[in-house]
Scaffold this motif. Structure first.
Motif, PDB file in Angstrom:
ATOM      1  N   GLU A   1      62.856 -22.294   1.869  1.00  0.00           N
ATOM      2  CA  GLU A   1      62.693 -20.782   1.371  1.00  0.00           C
ATOM      3  C   GLU A   1      64.094 -20.574   1.275  1.00  0.00           C
ATOM      4  O   GLU A   1      63.899 -19.586  -0.088  1.00  0.00           O
TER       5      GLU A   1
ATOM      6  N   ARG B   1      65.020 -19.144  -2.737  1.00  0.00           N
ATOM      7  CA  ARG B   1      65.369 -17.886  -2.884  1.00  0.00           C
ATOM      8  C   ARG B   1      66.711 -17.665  -3.748  1.00  0.00           C
ATOM      9  O   ARG B   1      66.858 -16.967  -4.324  1.00  0.00           O
TER      10      ARG B   1
ATOM     11  N   ARG C   1      52.747 -19.258   1.427  1.00  0.00           N
ATOM     12  CA  ARG C   1      52.535 -17.848   0.559  1.00  0.00           C
ATOM     13  C   ARG C   1      54.040 -17.488   0.364  1.00  0.00           C
ATOM     14  O   ARG C   1      54.695 -17.094  -0.589  1.00  0.00           O
ATOM     15  N   ARG C   2      54.847 -17.712   1.562  1.00  0.00           N
ATOM     16  CA  ARG C   2      56.253 -17.226   1.656  1.00  0.00           C
ATOM     17  C   ARG C   2      57.198 -18.283   0.596  1.00  0.00           C
ATOM     18  O   ARG C   2      57.885 -17.641  -0.103  1.00  0.00           O
TER      19      ARG C   2
END
Lengths: 199, 428
Positions: free
Chosen positions: A95, A99, A117-118
């Motif tokens: 993640e 990002r 979802r994250r």
């Protein structure tokens, strides 16, 4: 049944339709336990990816082999490797990478809907490209629609992979044969014809 | 009236790290000179009274630096010569006229020429007329002699203390609230980054120390994959580490942020063109989130042995260029080859069937063998292993379903014992 071998290039409408060569997407690649066909599929997609974003390889058992990546056409100089403590840690690292706009491949068998979802949100936010490798059956109780596509990859004879499209927004589930081109001259992985349509 | 300078020369009979010692000697005076390979010169003009006069300073240095010989004189050349060629007793005798010519730093060839005409002491040299000395023996003897006597200027290269990339914040009241600590860290970071930007440098390692009122000093380190002076990035990483690893206890009285390592980082023009994508921030973030040694870059290593063909380096190292291997290499390589049972025609055919972890695989296609031998020229012979074991014949095999494996047979086929087969990697 005679099917003409219709070869698609990496930037064909089909590929773009699945978002496999576009930033800001996460794809879930499933395979049978012990098989690394999904990793081979991820490598074939990553080497077609435009740009110079580093590729982060995260797993809790770090035995990706850099010369093997070089043999498959993905330059190991682009790659960074991380060893995570467990699957949750792997997903957290992926993640962060997404990002920041990196491309990432994470091995994590457990995936909750929230985690999916994250990841999808992080990829969209940072324009990263994520491939999630899972040893999971075709259907589980926690299937999420957050990843852009979901595939089940099995090896096929020759330099090919049988890729079953389980889910993609706006597309029918189908089965494809992917041909892996080990030559740098033919770096584009080609999608070979739909062998059988399911569903 | 010119100021009288006083210079102290230290000499060690054996070579020492004079650069470090010159810095260490700055407790005496800020002006020190490293004289490689074995000496340090200190300008003690106006400093000796702080140590109880010159005698006190001599005694103190002699006590702190055992084995050193020291001398004090009005000029650097004289002090240099007295420390090396003067009488050993610390009698403070500053007369250099009785010293040999080597004491003023003349070359051996020049000394030999002068001694041929009977000049062997500095006193004799000083008595000669300077113009004729220059005409006969070149400029060096007259100049050195004049420098030793304080009649000609000397050039001394004083060493400077390296810049301290350190910012301290002394707090009037101990603080312990997370928000106050974060604010203090942000201010220190801003100050340090401004200084780094002025010097066109970037930090690759930062250390933050929190001096607590109960004398504990918790600290955290930040590492960067490439030199960094981006305030926002550093503040973000620092706040994360602060929350994770710092216990302020009953309060923190002082915070110190120091750049342990810095590298050159030139300023870049940002406003004209669209900036290239910058992946440093996520890499730095991952570097600080992961434990040391669990985040690496792979570099090629010149070895045919598959296990040694790639090495791990820290991500702060620049990436190395890879070439495509000449023979197939698997995507996943087992760290320890797994023994399998295989049925294979002798002497050197690939297996037609093998079983691994209780599962049978019928081989449909195989390529090979690729013979890889131990690199005997760089590894010691190991007598506990039979010589034949040091050869491996690798085959890339594919079973009927299309799964591809990398197998090898250990050793040559002797015809007596069955060959031993191992699974070493997976292609797909």
């Amino acid at each position: 049944m005679n099917i003409l071998p219709e070869i698609f290039s990496a930037d064909s409408p089909q590929m773009a339709g699945f978002g496999l060569n576009q930033p800001g997407m996460v794809h879930e690649l499933r395979a049978a336990p012990g098989s690394i066909a999904n990793a081979a599929f991820a490598v074939a997609m990553l080497k077609n990816l435009a740009g110079t974003a580093p590729v982060l390889w995260v797993s809790s058992n770090a035995d990706w082999y850099p010369p093997g990546l070089a043999w498959s056409g993905l330059d190991p100089a682009r790659c960074l490797f991380a060893q995570a403590r467990d699957d949750t840690h792997s997903l957290g690292l992926l993640e962060q990478a997404l990002r920041g706009g990196l491309a990432g491949v994470a091995q994590a068998d457990a995936l909750s809907r929230l985690a999916a979802r994250r990841l999808a949100f992080a990829a969209r936010h940072g324009a990263g490209v994520g491939f999630l490798l899972r040893a999971a059956p075709r259907r589980t109780a926690l299937d999420s629609t957050a990843p852009r596509t979901r595939w089940f990859i099995t090896p096929a004879p020759g330099a090919r992979l049988r890729a079953e499209l389980l889910y993609a927004k706006g597309a029918q589930p189908a089965t494809f044969m992917f041909e892996m081109e080990p030559d740098d001259d033919h770096a584009a992985a080609s999608v070979i014809p739909v062998v059988a349509r399911a569903g | 009236m010119t100021m009288q300078r006083r210079l102290l020369s230290l000499w060690w009979p054996e070579p020492v790290d004079v650069e470090a010692l010159a810095l260490w000697c700055q407790f005496v005076s800020p002006l020190t000179v490293a004289q490689p390979p074995d000496g340090v010169l200190i300008d003690i003009t106006g400093c000796a009274h702080l140590f109880g006069g010159e005698a006190g300073l001599r005694a103190r240095l002699a006590r702190l630096l055992p084995g050193v010989r020291l001398a004090i004189a009005n000029t650097a050349t004289a002090a240099w010569g007295l420390a090396r060629y003067g009488a050993n007793g610390d009698d403070g005798d500053e007369d250099i006229s009785a010293l040999p010519l080597a004491a003023i730093g003349l070359e051996a060839r020049c000394i030999a020429r002068l001694s041929r005409v009977g000049v062997r002491r500095v006193g004799q040299l000083a008595a000669l007329p300077r113009a004729e000395l220059t005409a006969g023996f070149g400029p060096a003897p007259a100049l050195k002699c004049a420098q030793a006597l304080g009649l000609a200027p000397e050039v001394l290269k004083f060493c400077a203390e390296p810049v301290a990339w350190r910012e301290d914040m002394h707090l009037p009241e101990p603080i312990f609230a997370p928000a106050s600590l974060q604010a203090a860290l942000s201010r220190l970071t801003a100050k340090l980054c401004a200084r780094l930007a002025k010097a066109e440098r970037g930090a690759t390692a930062l250390k933050a120390k929190f001096y607590r009122i109960d004398r504990a000093v918790p600290e955290f380190d930040l590492n960067f994959a490439s030199p960094c002076r981006d305030e926002a990035q550093i503040i973000r990483l620092a706040h994360e580490s602060l929350a994770r690893s710092i216990d302020p206890g009953f309060g923190v009285e002082m915070i110190r942020l120091s750049a342990e390592r810095t590298e050159c980082l030139a300023a870049v023009q940002t406003s004209i063109t669209r900036p290239a994508p910058d992946y440093q921030a996520p890499v730095n973030l991952l570097l600080n989130r992961l434990a040391p040694g669990t985040f690496w870059r792979a570099v090629p290593h010149d070895s045919h042995i598959p296990e040694y063909a790639a090495r791990r380096t820290p991500v702060c190292q620049p990436p190395a260029a890879w070439t495509r291997p000449r023979f197939p290499r698997p995507l996943r390589l087992l760290r320890v080859p797994d023994a399998i049972t295989a049925i294979a025609p002798v002497p050197d055919d690939p297996p037609v069937f093998f079983s691994w972890r209780g599962q049978g695989f019928r081989v449909a296609h195989a390529t090979g063998p690729e013979r890889i031998a131990r690199d005997w020229w760089c590894h010691k012979a190991d007598n506990t292993r039979p010589e034949d074991e040091k050869i491996r014949d690798y085959y890339a095999v594919e079973d009927a379903s299309g799964a591809a494996f990398w197998l090898f047979r250990a050793g040559r086929h002797g015809g007596v014992a069955p060959a031993r087969w191992y699974l070493h990697g997976f292609f797909k």
